[in-house]
Motif scaffolding. Structure first.
Motif, short mmCIF file in Angstrom:
data_model
loop_
_atom_site.label_atom_id
_atom_site.label_comp_id
_atom_site.label_asym_id
_atom_site.label_seq_id
_atom_site.Cartn_x
_atom_site.Cartn_y
_atom_site.Cartn_z
N ASN A 72 109.62 35.74 108.97
CA ASN A 72 108.61 36.78 109.16
C ASN A 72 108.61 37.75 107.97
N ILE A 73 107.40 38.08 107.51
CA ILE A 73 107.20 39.14 106.52
C ILE A 73 106.19 40.09 107.16
N SER A 74 106.56 41.35 107.28
CA SER A 74 105.63 42.29 107.89
C SER A 74 105.65 43.61 107.15
N ALA A 75 104.60 44.41 107.37
CA ALA A 75 104.49 45.71 106.73
C ALA A 75 103.69 46.63 107.65
N TYR A 76 103.90 47.91 107.51
CA TYR A 76 103.16 48.89 108.29
C TYR A 76 102.06 49.49 107.41
N HIS A 77 100.85 49.56 107.98
CA HIS A 77 99.69 50.09 107.26
C HIS A 77 98.97 51.10 108.14
N THR A 78 98.05 51.83 107.54
CA THR A 78 97.27 52.81 108.30
C THR A 78 96.31 52.08 109.24
N GLU A 79 95.78 52.83 110.19
CA GLU A 79 94.82 52.27 111.16
C GLU A 79 93.60 51.71 110.45
N SER A 80 93.13 52.39 109.40
CA SER A 80 91.93 51.92 108.69
C SER A 80 92.18 50.58 107.99
N VAL A 81 93.37 50.40 107.42
CA VAL A 81 93.71 49.11 106.79
C VAL A 81 93.76 48.02 107.86
N LEU A 88 87.68 41.76 108.57
CA LEU A 88 87.59 40.69 107.58
C LEU A 88 87.91 39.34 108.22
N ALA A 89 88.88 39.32 109.09
CA ALA A 89 89.21 38.07 109.80
C ALA A 89 88.03 37.60 110.63
N ALA A 90 87.36 38.53 111.31
CA ALA A 90 86.19 38.15 112.12
C ALA A 90 85.03 37.70 111.24
N GLU A 91 84.80 38.41 110.14
CA GLU A 91 83.70 38.06 109.24
C GLU A 91 83.89 36.69 108.60
N THR A 92 85.12 36.36 108.26
CA THR A 92 85.39 35.09 107.58
C THR A 92 85.76 33.98 108.55
N ASP A 93 85.83 34.34 109.84
CA ASP A 93 86.20 33.38 110.89
C ASP A 93 87.55 32.74 110.59
N LYS A 94 88.50 33.57 110.11
CA LYS A 94 89.86 33.11 109.82
C LYS A 94 90.84 33.88 110.69
N THR A 95 92.02 33.32 110.86
CA THR A 95 93.06 34.02 111.60
C THR A 95 93.75 35.01 110.66
N VAL A 96 94.47 35.95 111.25
CA VAL A 96 95.24 36.90 110.46
C VAL A 96 96.27 36.14 109.62
N GLN A 97 96.86 35.11 110.19
CA GLN A 97 97.84 34.28 109.47
C GLN A 97 97.20 33.65 108.23
N GLU A 98 95.99 33.14 108.38
CA GLU A 98 95.30 32.51 107.24
C GLU A 98 94.99 33.54 106.15
N LEU A 99 94.59 34.76 106.55
CA LEU A 99 94.32 35.80 105.56
C LEU A 99 95.59 36.23 104.85
N HIS A 100 96.69 36.33 105.58
CA HIS A 100 97.98 36.66 104.95
C HIS A 100 98.35 35.60 103.91
N ARG A 101 98.20 34.34 104.28
CA ARG A 101 98.51 33.24 103.37
C ARG A 101 97.66 33.32 102.12
N GLU A 102 96.35 33.58 102.30
CA GLU A 102 95.43 33.69 101.17
C GLU A 102 95.82 34.86 100.26
N ALA A 103 96.15 36.01 100.87
CA ALA A 103 96.54 37.19 100.10
C ALA A 103 97.83 36.94 99.32
N PRO A 114 103.52 29.97 91.34
CA PRO A 114 102.71 28.96 92.01
C PRO A 114 102.32 29.41 93.42
N PRO A 115 101.09 29.10 93.85
CA PRO A 115 100.65 29.48 95.20
C PRO A 115 101.28 28.56 96.24
N ILE A 116 102.32 29.00 96.90
CA ILE A 116 103.07 28.14 97.82
C ILE A 116 102.98 28.57 99.29
N ALA A 117 102.25 29.64 99.58
CA ALA A 117 102.18 30.13 100.97
C ALA A 117 101.28 29.25 101.81
#
Length: 117
Positions: A72-81, A88-103, A114-117
């Motif tokens: 697990n890798i996690s971080a705390y962010h503000t409510e707006s983030v 963004l997940a809803a707009e791109t029809d991706k899961t939060v996990q997929e967006l984390h991997r992309e980021a 190398p992109p290994i995520a």
């Protein structure tokens, strides 16, 4: 209202009303102190078993199969983030996990890794 706008509005409404799942706390059973072997002798309880139980990794049976070999890798962010990320997940029809991997892969590429995520 467009299909995308209605999906975003529905996702935002769901986020406001949904409560996060609550996991029961993992309890550590205390180890009983041994009985004194005579009158007036002070005996200290061993904490070796408690320490071992507290630092032990969960067994494979306790983890879902999709988490096998992952950390697990996690971080705390503000409510707006948080909200923007969910939108963004809803707009791109991706899961939060997929967006984390992309980021993470974009971050790795940016730093010449190398992109290994």
């Amino acid at each position: 209202m467009s299909d995308l706008s209605s999906r975003i509005a529905a996702k935002a409404k769901e986020m406001k009303t949904r409560k996060p799942p609550v996991e029961p706390p993992r309890l550590i059973t205390p180890v009983a102190a041994p009985e004194p072997k005579g009158e007036g002798r002070a005996v200290s309880a061993s904490t070796d078993n408690v320490t071992e139980a507290a630092t032990r990794e969960p067994t494979d049976e306790a983890r879902p199969a999709y988490r096998e070999g992952r950390r697990n890798i996690s971080a705390y962010h503000t409510e707006s983030v948080f909200r923007q990320f969910k939108i963004l997940a809803a707009e791109t029809d991706k899961t939060v996990q997929e967006l984390h991997r992309e980021a993470l892969n974009l971050l790795f590429r940016h730093h010449g890794k190398p992109p290994i995520a």
